[in-house]
Motif scaffolding. Structure first.
Motif, mmCIF file in Angstrom:
data_model
loop_
_atom_site.group_PDB
_atom_site.id
_atom_site.type_symbol
_atom_site.label_atom_id
_atom_site.label_comp_id
_atom_site.label_asym_id
_atom_site.label_seq_id
_atom_site.Cartn_x
_atom_site.Cartn_y
_atom_site.Cartn_z
ATOM 1 N N PHE A 238 -0.468 -7.202 14.579
ATOM 2 C CA PHE A 238 0.365 -6.418 15.493
ATOM 3 C C PHE A 238 1.176 -5.370 14.728
ATOM 4 C CE2 PHE A 238 3.714 -6.046 18.930
ATOM 5 C CZ PHE A 238 2.853 -5.547 19.888
ATOM 6 N N ILE A 239 0.674 -4.994 13.565
ATOM 7 C CA ILE A 239 1.344 -3.989 12.740
ATOM 8 C C ILE A 239 0.443 -2.770 12.617
ATOM 9 C CG2 ILE A 239 2.310 -3.448 10.474
ATOM 10 C CD1 ILE A 239 2.849 -6.440 10.107
ATOM 11 N N THR A 240 0.936 -1.633 13.069
ATOM 12 C CA THR A 240 0.187 -0.387 12.920
ATOM 13 C C THR A 240 1.162 0.786 12.904
ATOM 14 O OG1 THR A 240 -1.795 0.809 13.670
ATOM 15 C CG2 THR A 240 -0.238 0.105 15.373
ATOM 16 N N GLY A 241 0.756 1.877 12.267
ATOM 17 C CA GLY A 241 1.590 3.069 12.191
ATOM 18 C C GLY A 241 2.779 2.941 11.258
ATOM 19 N N GLN A 242 2.720 2.007 10.302
ATOM 20 C CA GLN A 242 3.844 1.754 9.414
ATOM 21 C C GLN A 242 3.551 2.240 7.992
ATOM 22 O OE1 GLN A 242 6.675 0.490 10.915
ATOM 23 N NE2 GLN A 242 5.325 0.786 12.687
ATOM 24 N N ILE A 243 4.618 2.599 7.280
ATOM 25 C CA ILE A 243 4.524 2.957 5.872
ATOM 26 C C ILE A 243 5.305 1.887 5.102
ATOM 27 C CG2 ILE A 243 4.789 4.759 4.151
ATOM 28 C CD1 ILE A 243 3.118 5.561 6.657
ATOM 29 N N LEU A 244 4.607 1.032 4.397
ATOM 30 C CA LEU A 244 5.223 -0.097 3.711
ATOM 31 C C LEU A 244 5.499 0.262 2.260
ATOM 32 C CD1 LEU A 244 6.072 -3.083 3.546
ATOM 33 C CD2 LEU A 244 3.672 -3.643 3.087
ATOM 34 N N GLY A 245 6.777 0.293 1.882
ATOM 35 C CA GLY A 245 7.131 0.553 0.499
ATOM 36 C C GLY A 245 6.818 -0.648 -0.374
ATOM 37 N N VAL A 246 6.131 -0.420 -1.456
ATOM 38 C CA VAL A 246 5.874 -1.463 -2.464
ATOM 39 C C VAL A 246 6.487 -0.906 -3.733
ATOM 40 C CG1 VAL A 246 4.124 -2.899 -3.566
ATOM 41 C CG2 VAL A 246 3.710 -2.030 -1.267
ATOM 42 N N ASP A 247 7.811 -1.015 -3.815
ATOM 43 C CA ASP A 247 8.553 -0.223 -4.790
ATOM 44 C C ASP A 247 9.688 -0.957 -5.472
ATOM 45 O OD1 ASP A 247 10.539 -0.368 -2.848
ATOM 46 O OD2 ASP A 247 10.123 1.620 -2.051
ATOM 47 N N GLY A 248 9.796 -2.264 -5.263
ATOM 48 C CA GLY A 248 10.849 -3.025 -5.916
ATOM 49 C C GLY A 248 12.242 -2.683 -5.454
ATOM 50 N N GLY A 249 12.342 -2.000 -4.305
ATOM 51 C CA GLY A 249 13.653 -1.683 -3.758
ATOM 52 C C GLY A 249 14.156 -0.289 -4.051
ATOM 53 N N VAL A 250 13.286 0.567 -4.591
ATOM 54 C CA VAL A 250 13.701 1.938 -4.930
ATOM 55 C C VAL A 250 14.121 2.714 -3.691
ATOM 56 C CG1 VAL A 250 12.878 4.171 -5.792
ATOM 57 C CG2 VAL A 250 12.377 2.074 -7.049
ATOM 58 N N THR A 251 13.342 2.580 -2.605
ATOM 59 C CA THR A 251 13.712 3.267 -1.359
ATOM 60 C C THR A 251 14.821 2.509 -0.652
ATOM 61 O OG1 THR A 251 11.882 2.111 -0.271
ATOM 62 C CG2 THR A 251 11.489 4.365 -0.985
ATOM 63 N N PRO A 252 15.729 3.219 0.045
ATOM 64 C CA PRO A 252 16.844 2.552 0.726
ATOM 65 C C PRO A 252 16.371 1.711 1.897
ATOM 66 C CG PRO A 252 16.801 4.889 1.263
ATOM 67 C CD PRO A 252 15.767 4.669 0.202
#
Length: 252
Positions: A238-252
């Motif tokens: 049920f997840i679509t249209g998302q941008i998932l950060g895989v960044d260790g918390g760099v993005t807020p």
């Protein structure tokens, strides 16, 4: 090659090294038949053979420049010949160049967009026909934390990766009624060859990069592969249209 009766079939572009290879390896370990794409046919076939031997799944190597729609049409036909469908598409093929505004060569700017943005669009265009034949089909595009946040000396690269995120969001809305999910992952500082290209070479630069990451370490290609495997799998149904950060918390 006769069509395979495997449960799940994946195509991973840019899969002969780095994040793309880690994704292909993870999906093979999860039991997917995998079409391994690269620009060099021999290398793609070599990697495909390695994954088949290590994980006991059907594989095929396919090749072509994603910036060339004719080449994309050809290698997606090869996937159809091998497997007849796609259940998972991972649009990972990309390139990088960095320089201050006004210093990046015109051909480098053109190549960044031709591969990262236009190439992703070509891949969606042609592989979409195979996804429509799949079971619970899903696509994941490789965006970037730089495309989400911007970065000095990365203007053209950031813009090309922001376009990838836009592709994912728009395709999710268009393909949702057909049951095809589309998401993107936006990796942060991942310990691959690309990290050196981003200007973080040397001990001081590496230490500064780690210090800028709240989890206190660089990411690994396997970290990204795990996120991709989740997004193409049933737990993300049920997840679509998302941008998932895989960044260790760099993005807020």
């Amino acid at each position: 090659m006769s069509p395979s009766p495997v449960e799940r079939v994946a195509l991973v572009t840019g899969a002969t090294r780095g994040i793309g290879y880690a994704v292909a390896e993870r999906l093979a370990a999860d039991g997917y038949a995998v079409a391994v794409h690269g620009t060099d046919a021999g290398r793609a076939a070599e990697v495909a053979g390695k994954l088949a031997a290590e994980h006991g799944v059907p594989t095929v190597g396919v090749a072509g420049d994603v910036a060339d729609p004719t080449a994309v049409a050809a290698f997606t036909r090869d996937v159809f010949t091998a497997f007849r469908r796609l259940d998972a598409l991972v649009v990972n093929a990309g390139t990088h160049a960095a320089a201050p505004l006004g210093m990046l060569a015109d051909d480098a700017v053109a190549r960044l967009f031709a591969v990262n943005a236009v190439g992703a669009a070509h891949t969606l265009q042609h592989a979409g026909r195979l996804l429509r034949r799949g079971k619970a089909p899903a696509a994941v595009l490789l965006a970037s934390v730089v495309g989400e946040r911007g970065a000095a000396n990365q203007v053209a690269y950031a813009a090309s990766k922001a376009a990838v995120a836009g592709l994912a969001r728009a395709a999710a809305k268009e393909w949702g009624p057909a049951g095809i999910r589309v998401n993107a992952v936006a990796p942060g500082f991942i310990d691959t060859d690309m990290l050196g290209m981003l200007g973080t070479l040397g001990e001081a630069g590496r230490a500064a990069t780690v210090a800028a990451t709240p989890l206190g370490r660089l990411g690994t290609a396997r970290d990204v592969a795990g996120a991709v495997a989740f997004l193409v799998g049933p737990d993300a149904s049920f997840i679509t249209g998302q941008i998932l950060g895989v960044d260790g918390g760099v993005t807020p």
